[in-house]
Design a protein around this motif. Structure first.
Motif, PDB file in Angstrom:
ATOM      1  N   HIS A  60     -19.624  65.856  41.596  1.00 24.32           N
ATOM      2  CA  HIS A  60     -20.802  66.626  41.985  1.00 24.32           C
ATOM      3  C   HIS A  60     -21.418  67.353  40.790  1.00 24.32           C
ATOM      4  CE1 HIS A  60     -19.200  66.829  46.394  1.00 24.32           C
ATOM      5  NE2 HIS A  60     -19.819  65.704  46.130  1.00 24.32           N
ATOM      6  N   LEU A  61     -20.577  67.885  39.920  1.00 24.53           N
ATOM      7  CA  LEU A  61     -21.082  68.621  38.758  1.00 24.53           C
ATOM      8  C   LEU A  61     -21.847  67.715  37.802  1.00 24.53           C
ATOM      9  CD1 LEU A  61     -17.986  70.899  38.077  1.00 24.53           C
ATOM     10  CD2 LEU A  61     -20.268  71.700  38.718  1.00 24.53           C
ATOM     11  N   THR A  62     -21.398  66.480  37.674  1.00 28.02           N
ATOM     12  CA  THR A  62     -22.093  65.577  36.747  1.00 28.02           C
ATOM     13  C   THR A  62     -23.489  65.219  37.242  1.00 28.02           C
ATOM     14  OG1 THR A  62     -21.018  63.667  37.796  1.00 28.02           O
ATOM     15  CG2 THR A  62     -19.982  64.578  35.801  1.00 28.02           C
ATOM     16  N   ARG A  63     -23.741  65.462  38.515  1.00 26.49           N
ATOM     17  CA  ARG A  63     -25.078  65.203  39.064  1.00 26.49           C
ATOM     18  C   ARG A  63     -25.950  66.452  39.045  1.00 26.49           C
ATOM     19  NH1 ARG A  63     -21.641  62.750  43.093  1.00 26.49           N
ATOM     20  NH2 ARG A  63     -21.489  60.495  42.720  1.00 26.49           N
ATOM     21  N   ASN A  64     -25.372  67.562  38.594  1.00 21.97           N
ATOM     22  CA  ASN A  64     -26.129  68.804  38.499  1.00 21.97           C
ATOM     23  C   ASN A  64     -26.652  68.943  37.069  1.00 21.97           C
ATOM     24  OD1 ASN A  64     -26.691  71.672  38.027  1.00 21.97           O
ATOM     25  ND2 ASN A  64     -25.782  72.016  40.028  1.00 21.97           N
ATOM     26  N   GLY A  65     -27.945  69.004  36.925  1.00 20.72           N
ATOM     27  CA  GLY A  65     -28.548  69.040  35.593  1.00 20.72           C
ATOM     28  C   GLY A  65     -28.225  70.271  34.781  1.00 20.72           C
ATOM     29  N   ARG A  66     -27.620  71.288  35.410  1.00 22.41           N
ATOM     30  CA  ARG A  66     -27.308  72.524  34.697  1.00 22.41           C
ATOM     31  C   ARG A  66     -25.820  72.643  34.372  1.00 22.41           C
ATOM     32  NH1 ARG A  66     -29.982  77.667  37.315  1.00 22.41           N
ATOM     33  NH2 ARG A  66     -30.162  78.296  35.141  1.00 22.41           N
ATOM     34  N   ALA A  67     -25.063  71.549  34.555  1.00 20.97           N
ATOM     35  CA  ALA A  67     -23.625  71.558  34.279  1.00 20.97           C
ATOM     36  C   ALA A  67     -23.285  70.536  33.205  1.00 20.97           C
ATOM     37  CB  ALA A  67     -22.841  71.263  35.549  1.00 20.97           C
ATOM     38  N   ASP A  68     -22.360  70.915  32.344  1.00 19.80           N
ATOM     39  CA  ASP A  68     -21.868  70.022  31.290  1.00 19.80           C
ATOM     40  C   ASP A  68     -20.349  70.121  31.267  1.00 19.80           C
ATOM     41  OD1 ASP A  68     -21.194  68.611  29.035  1.00 19.80           O
ATOM     42  OD2 ASP A  68     -22.246  69.898  27.624  1.00 19.80           O
ATOM     43  N   ILE A  69     -19.656  69.085  31.782  1.00 21.07           N
ATOM     44  CA  ILE A  69     -18.196  69.083  31.798  1.00 21.07           C
ATOM     45  C   ILE A  69     -17.704  68.643  30.422  1.00 21.07           C
ATOM     46  CG2 ILE A  69     -16.109  68.224  32.896  1.00 21.07           C
ATOM     47  CD1 ILE A  69     -17.809  67.590  35.365  1.00 21.07           C
ATOM     48  N   ARG A  70     -17.062  69.559  29.737  1.00 21.90           N
ATOM     49  CA  ARG A  70     -16.600  69.279  28.383  1.00 21.90           C
ATOM     50  C   ARG A  70     -15.215  68.635  28.368  1.00 21.90           C
ATOM     51  NH1 ARG A  70     -18.559  71.648  23.896  1.00 21.90           N
ATOM     52  NH2 ARG A  70     -20.492  71.373  25.074  1.00 21.90           N
ATOM     53  N   ILE A  71     -14.301  69.139  29.218  1.00 20.06           N
ATOM     54  CA  ILE A  71     -12.921  68.645  29.247  1.00 20.06           C
ATOM     55  C   ILE A  71     -12.417  68.664  30.693  1.00 20.06           C
ATOM     56  CG2 ILE A  71     -10.552  68.963  28.404  1.00 20.06           C
ATOM     57  CD1 ILE A  71     -11.633  70.687  26.156  1.00 20.06           C
ATOM     58  N   ILE A  72     -11.587  67.695  31.034  1.00 21.85           N
ATOM     59  CA  ILE A  72     -10.830  67.748  32.273  1.00 21.85           C
ATOM     60  C   ILE A  72      -9.358  67.567  31.929  1.00 21.85           C
ATOM     61  CG2 ILE A  72     -11.099  65.271  32.800  1.00 21.85           C
ATOM     62  CD1 ILE A  72     -11.291  66.186  35.808  1.00 21.85           C
ATOM     63  N   SER A  73      -8.502  68.391  32.537  1.00 19.66           N
ATOM     64  CA  SER A  73      -7.075  68.316  32.236  1.00 19.66           C
ATOM     65  C   SER A  73      -6.276  68.034  33.503  1.00 19.66           C
ATOM     66  CB  SER A  73      -6.588  69.619  31.598  1.00 19.66           C
ATOM     67  OG  SER A  73      -6.469  70.635  32.563  1.00 19.66           O
ATOM     68  N   ASP A  74      -5.160  67.362  33.313  1.00 19.44           N
ATOM     69  CA  ASP A  74      -4.236  67.095  34.399  1.00 19.44           C
ATOM     70  C   ASP A  74      -2.867  66.836  33.791  1.00 19.44           C
ATOM     71  OD1 ASP A  74      -4.476  66.440  37.528  1.00 19.44           O
ATOM     72  OD2 ASP A  74      -2.933  65.148  36.647  1.00 19.44           O
ATOM     73  N   VAL A  75      -1.820  67.178  34.531  1.00 17.90           N
ATOM     74  CA  VAL A  75      -0.477  66.962  33.993  1.00 17.90           C
ATOM     75  C   VAL A  75      -0.160  65.478  33.864  1.00 17.90           C
ATOM     76  CG1 VAL A  75       0.477  69.156  34.751  1.00 17.90           C
ATOM     77  CG2 VAL A  75       0.471  67.222  36.325  1.00 17.90           C
ATOM     78  N   TYR A  76      -0.867  64.650  34.628  1.00 12.60           N
ATOM     79  CA  TYR A  76      -0.659  63.199  34.538  1.00 12.60           C
ATOM     80  C   TYR A  76      -1.928  62.543  34.016  1.00 12.60           C
ATOM     81  CZ  TYR A  76       3.191  64.450  37.637  1.00 12.60           C
ATOM     82  OH  TYR A  76       4.301  65.039  38.192  1.00 12.60           O
ATOM     83  N   VAL A  77      -1.928  62.169  32.768  1.00 14.90           N
ATOM     84  CA  VAL A  77      -3.077  61.492  32.164  1.00 14.90           C
ATOM     85  C   VAL A  77      -2.774  60.003  32.095  1.00 14.90           C
ATOM     86  CG1 VAL A  77      -4.500  61.234  30.110  1.00 14.90           C
ATOM     87  CG2 VAL A  77      -3.794  63.511  30.852  1.00 14.90           C
ATOM     88  N   THR A  78      -3.543  59.221  32.806  1.00 11.41           N
ATOM     89  CA  THR A  78      -3.344  57.772  32.865  1.00 11.41           C
ATOM     90  C   THR A  78      -4.592  57.061  32.359  1.00 11.41           C
ATOM     91  OG1 THR A  78      -4.248  57.633  35.110  1.00 11.41           O
ATOM     92  CG2 THR A  78      -1.867  58.066  34.888  1.00 11.41           C
ATOM     93  N   ASP A  79      -4.459  55.764  32.143  1.00 11.56           N
ATOM     94  CA  ASP A  79      -5.626  54.966  31.743  1.00 11.56           C
ATOM     95  C   ASP A  79      -6.683  55.004  32.844  1.00 11.56           C
ATOM     96  OD1 ASP A  79      -4.466  54.314  29.334  1.00 11.56           O
ATOM     97  OD2 ASP A  79      -3.684  52.382  30.028  1.00 11.56           O
TER      98      ASP A  79
END
Length: 341
Positions: free
Chosen positions: A21-40
């Motif tokens: 949803h945030l990526t469709r909001n023109g006023r939001a810029d997601i710089r990083i997403i974190s998770d304990v399990y990073v997969t391909d």
């Protein structure tokens, strides 16, 4: 156009929902997403949304000076430490509900937020539902006079897994907490007393894990109004979400959302679609609206529509409900001594 630079902690179902949803909001810029399990798979999904950085270390978000706001979508037991770190780093916070399973820990986290002077919004998405917002508006406008009775029905289509039940905090904290918040929201008054009755009627495994799957909760409000909430972990016909506010001059009721409004009428009866089945479907638009309003509040320097105190009050009611069920008596909220600011 000014944009809010955001980091997201937790890439499970709700974290991904917010990211999309945030990526469709023109006023939001997601710089990083974190998770304990990073997969391909996670990296590919993030790349598809234009999120450049994926990390298994949430501190990459906390330590990035350009990130202005953090979305905390991780497991509940991590919320308080993450809120504390984000506040001390001067970052605004959107946190999923509940803030914690212990209202005293929540109070401590909110004190950190207060001292840091940052914004915190809690993910009570139902406040942004078009139906419930309309009920609130009409009540606040005095269209039904003084509220006397608030009735809330909240029933899930199927119970969660036993693994989820083990860490959920129980029906009152996991499921009914939305209804406790809705009771405050619709009535415009604080809850002063709770009396809860519960049973295990859906799945005996839930009872073996120390929880209930069916409940009726009576509330008293400071205004003098009364409330009734009924909960079930299993409504075979779909996701059942209804409210009614009855007052001195009338009543307002909201029925379920359905995929269509089509009805077929024959000699055998009148048939329509079952209610929408899942909460992500039922509250799709409200999830979008709550993130939009968080961004607008931060960028425009305005109060958020649902803050940390709202989460704290709902958690206190949930705690009182658990005490009531255990001890078989009404519990006054005044027995819960800790308060926020």
């Amino acid at each position: 156009m000014e944009k809010l630079i955001i980091g997201i902690i937790g890439a499970g179902r709700i974290g991904r929902l917010h990211a999309e949803h945030l990526t469709r909001n023109g006023r939001a810029d997601i710089r990083i997403i974190s998770d304990v399990y990073v997969t391909d798979e996670l990296r590919g999904w993030a790349a598809g949304l234009g999120i450049a950085a994926v990390t298994d270390n949430y501190k990459d978000i906390m330590q990035d000076p350009e990130i202005q706001a953090v979305f905390i979508c991780s497991s509940t037991n991590t919320h308080v430490p993450f809120i504390t770190e984000a506040a001390r780093a001067g970052k605004h916070i959107f946190c999923e509900k509940p803030i914690s399973l212990d209202y005293r820990q929540t109070a401590a986290a909110l004190e950190e937020v207060r001292q840091a002077g940052v914004v915190l919004q809690t993910g009570f998405n139902r406040r942004f539902d078009h139906n419930f917002k309309r009920v609130r508006e009409l009540v606040q406008a005095g269209r039904i006079g003084d509220p006397h009775l608030i009735k809330i029905t909240s029933r899930d289509p199927a119970p969660p897994s036993s693994d989820y039940i083990k860490v959920s905090g129980g029906l009152f904290m996991d499921m009914a907490i939305h209804d406790f918040d809705m009771a405050r929201y619709l009535s415009g008054s604080e809850v002063t007393e709770v009396y809860a009755q519960g049973a295990v009627l859906v799945d005996p495994v839930i009872g073996e894990l120390g929880d209930i799957d069916t409940a009726v909760i009576s509330l008293k409000f400071a205004s003098g109004a009364l409330g009734v909430i009924d909960n079930s972990r299993k409504a075979v016909y779909g996701y059942d979400q209804r409210v009614e506010v009855f007052g001195s001059e009338g009543s307002i009721g909201v029925q379920n959302d359905h995929p269509t409004t089509a009805e077929i009428s024959t000699k055998d009866g009148v048939v329509r679609d079952n209610p929408k089945y899942f909460f992500l479907e039922r509250y799709h638009d409200s999830y979008i609206d709550e993130t939009r309003q968080f961004i607008d509040s931060v960028l425009n320097g305005q109060p958020v529509p649902v803050d940390g105190n709202d989460a704290f009050q709902a958690e206190k009611i949930a705690y009182a409900a658990k005490v009531s069920l255990t001890e078989g008596r009404p519990v006054k909220l005044s027995e819960i001594e800790v308060s926020v600011g």
